[in-house]
Design a protein around this motif. Structure first.
Motif, PDB file in Angstrom:
ATOM      1  N   TRP A  36       0.841  -1.199   0.000  1.00 36.44           N
ATOM      2  CA  TRP A  36       0.000   0.000   0.000  1.00 36.44           C
ATOM      3  C   TRP A  36       0.873   1.244   0.000  1.00 36.44           C
ATOM      4  N   ILE A  37       0.298   2.350  -0.506  1.00 36.80           N
ATOM      5  CA  ILE A  37       0.811   3.697  -0.250  1.00 36.80           C
ATOM      6  C   ILE A  37      -0.272   4.426   0.522  1.00 36.80           C
ATOM      7  N   LYS A  38       0.131   5.120   1.608  1.00 35.35           N
ATOM      8  CA  LYS A  38      -0.857   5.738   2.487  1.00 35.35           C
ATOM      9  C   LYS A  38      -0.461   7.171   2.827  1.00 35.35           C
ATOM     10  N   THR A  39      -1.472   8.003   3.083  1.00 32.16           N
ATOM     11  CA  THR A  39      -1.243   9.355   3.595  1.00 32.16           C
ATOM     12  C   THR A  39      -2.274   9.645   4.681  1.00 32.16           C
ATOM     13  N   ILE A  44      -8.051  14.076   6.314  1.00 33.62           N
ATOM     14  CA  ILE A  44      -8.214  13.099   5.243  1.00 33.62           C
ATOM     15  C   ILE A  44      -7.127  12.031   5.378  1.00 33.62           C
ATOM     16  N   SER A  45      -7.504  10.792   5.176  1.00 33.93           N
ATOM     17  CA  SER A  45      -6.530   9.702   5.086  1.00 33.93           C
ATOM     18  C   SER A  45      -6.857   8.879   3.849  1.00 33.93           C
ATOM     19  N   ILE A  46      -5.830   8.514   3.087  1.00 33.79           N
ATOM     20  CA  ILE A  46      -6.039   7.748   1.858  1.00 33.79           C
ATOM     21  C   ILE A  46      -5.078   6.568   1.845  1.00 33.79           C
ATOM     22  N   SER A  47      -5.605   5.411   1.478  1.00 31.88           N
ATOM     23  CA  SER A  47      -4.786   4.213   1.292  1.00 31.88           C
ATOM     24  C   SER A  47      -5.071   3.649  -0.085  1.00 31.88           C
ATOM     25  N   TYR A  48      -3.992   3.366  -0.830  1.00 30.45           N
ATOM     26  CA  TYR A  48      -4.160   2.864  -2.192  1.00 30.45           C
ATOM     27  C   TYR A  48      -3.253   1.649  -2.378  1.00 30.45           C
ATOM     28  N   LEU A 111      -7.588   3.541  12.261  1.00 31.70           N
ATOM     29  CA  LEU A 111      -8.795   3.635  11.437  1.00 31.70           C
ATOM     30  C   LEU A 111      -9.489   2.278  11.324  1.00 31.70           C
ATOM     31  N   SER A 112      -8.729   1.201  11.512  1.00 33.33           N
ATOM     32  CA  SER A 112      -9.272  -0.173  11.492  1.00 33.33           C
ATOM     33  C   SER A 112     -10.134  -0.421  10.255  1.00 33.33           C
ATOM     34  N   LEU A 113      -9.576  -0.122   9.084  1.00 34.34           N
ATOM     35  CA  LEU A 113     -10.333  -0.258   7.845  1.00 34.34           C
ATOM     36  C   LEU A 113     -10.784  -1.690   7.591  1.00 34.34           C
ATOM     37  N   GLU A 114     -10.035  -2.648   8.119  1.00 34.58           N
ATOM     38  CA  GLU A 114     -10.405  -4.047   7.904  1.00 34.58           C
ATOM     39  C   GLU A 114     -11.679  -4.436   8.659  1.00 34.58           C
ATOM     40  N   ASN A 115     -12.100  -3.591   9.620  1.00 38.63           N
ATOM     41  CA  ASN A 115     -13.295  -3.909  10.408  1.00 38.63           C
ATOM     42  C   ASN A 115     -14.518  -3.095  10.009  1.00 38.63           C
ATOM     43  N   ILE A 116     -14.402  -2.278   8.967  1.00 40.43           N
ATOM     44  CA  ILE A 116     -15.511  -1.421   8.558  1.00 40.43           C
ATOM     45  C   ILE A 116     -16.627  -2.251   7.927  1.00 40.43           C
ATOM     46  N   LYS A 117     -17.859  -1.938   8.298  1.00 38.16           N
ATOM     47  CA  LYS A 117     -19.027  -2.544   7.658  1.00 38.16           C
ATOM     48  C   LYS A 117     -19.410  -1.665   6.466  1.00 38.16           C
ATOM     49  N   TRP A 118     -19.255  -2.200   5.274  1.00 39.87           N
ATOM     50  CA  TRP A 118     -19.450  -1.422   4.058  1.00 39.87           C
ATOM     51  C   TRP A 118     -20.875  -1.573   3.522  1.00 39.87           C
ATOM     52  N   LYS A 208     -13.791   0.958  -6.825  1.00 40.28           N
ATOM     53  CA  LYS A 208     -13.616  -0.388  -7.380  1.00 40.28           C
ATOM     54  C   LYS A 208     -12.152  -0.809  -7.447  1.00 40.28           C
ATOM     55  N   ASP A 209     -11.221   0.161  -7.378  1.00 41.48           N
ATOM     56  CA  ASP A 209      -9.792  -0.149  -7.363  1.00 41.48           C
ATOM     57  C   ASP A 209      -9.259  -0.357  -5.947  1.00 41.48           C
ATOM     58  N   ASN A 210     -10.179  -0.378  -4.967  1.00 46.16           N
ATOM     59  CA  ASN A 210      -9.846  -0.592  -3.556  1.00 46.16           C
ATOM     60  C   ASN A 210      -9.092   0.579  -2.942  1.00 46.16           C
ATOM     61  N   LEU A 211      -9.226   1.765  -3.533  1.00 39.44           N
ATOM     62  CA  LEU A 211      -8.739   2.982  -2.882  1.00 39.44           C
ATOM     63  C   LEU A 211      -9.664   3.299  -1.710  1.00 39.44           C
TER      64      LEU A 211
END
Length: 218
Positions: A36-39, A44-48, A111-118, A208-211
């Motif tokens: 990943w690249i992250k800021t 704002i926080s972005i992970s790509y 941020l625990s993005l892996e636990n987010i309910k989408w 859709k690119d998982n950004l």
């Protein structure tokens, strides 16, 4: 790695860079995190997803300028002992300082993005934001008006003089305010935005690119 792929990845996370004076150490840097690249700048926080096989924090503007000017199509990045990033591309060989990423890594991990309910966004979500954006206040005295209120029946906005509402159905369990003109403008630029998730302090979006694009709540 391909130079063009790297440049495109850096551009995608650039809105999470803050070059102003800030108490957030690392807010002016790219964080390479293996795949990943992250800021992160506390607003704002972005992970790509981008495979680099390195873990380091490096000043964003300096690195982006150097990478953009390289003539070769291929770039190799290696983290050396002693706090240096080794960059080689064609005939160009550089060593650049890297920085302690513990602070910024902890905040991003929290941020625990892996636990987010989408949930799936309606196809007209971005169109609604575009129509509401002109009515967002930029007067921080009225902080609650410096954003777009989003609920299960659509979006509402007012700057104390004008008001607007955009009707669409969103599968939300709670309403939220999408804050600040600048953050909303950056969100609108993202192509193929598909999903939304909420946590206690953040609003998260995914395309859709998982950004992953996260905005701190107000």
């Amino acid at each position: 790695m391909k130079k063009q792929d790297l440049i495109e990845a850096l551009k995608k996370v650039m809105p999470g860079i803050d070059e102003q004076i800030t108490l957030i150490e690392g807010a002016n840097s790219f964080m390479f995190d293996n795949e990943w690249i992250k800021t992160f700048n506390d607003t704002i926080s972005i992970s790509y997803p981008f495979k680099s096989d390195i873990k380091c924090l490096i000043k964003a503007q300096e690195f982006f300028k150097i990478a953009s000017k390289l003539d070769s199509e291929n770039i190799k990045l290696t983290v050396l002992d002693g706090g240096k990033l080794f960059l080689s591309s064609g005939k160009t060989i550089l060593k650049m300082n890297i920085f302690n990423d513990e602070n910024i890594r902890t905040m991003i991990d929290n941020l625990s993005l892996e636990n987010i309910k989408w949930i799936i966004l309606p196809k007209d979500f971005i169109e609604g934001l575009k129509l509401c954006l002109p009515f967002v206040s930029n007067n921080l005295i009225y902080q609650s008006l410096c954003g777009i209120s989003v609920g299960k029946d659509g979006m509402a906005v007012s700057d104390r003089i004008r008001a607007g509402f955009y009707h669409t159905k969103i599968s939300l369990e709670e309403d939220f305010v999408l804050p600040t003109i600048n953050a909303i403008r950056e969100l609108i630029k993202i192509k193929d935005l598909e999903q939304l998730g909420l946590s206690d302090a953040w609003i998260h979006f995914k395309n859709k690119d998982n950004l992953h694009f996260s905005i701190r709540k107000i």
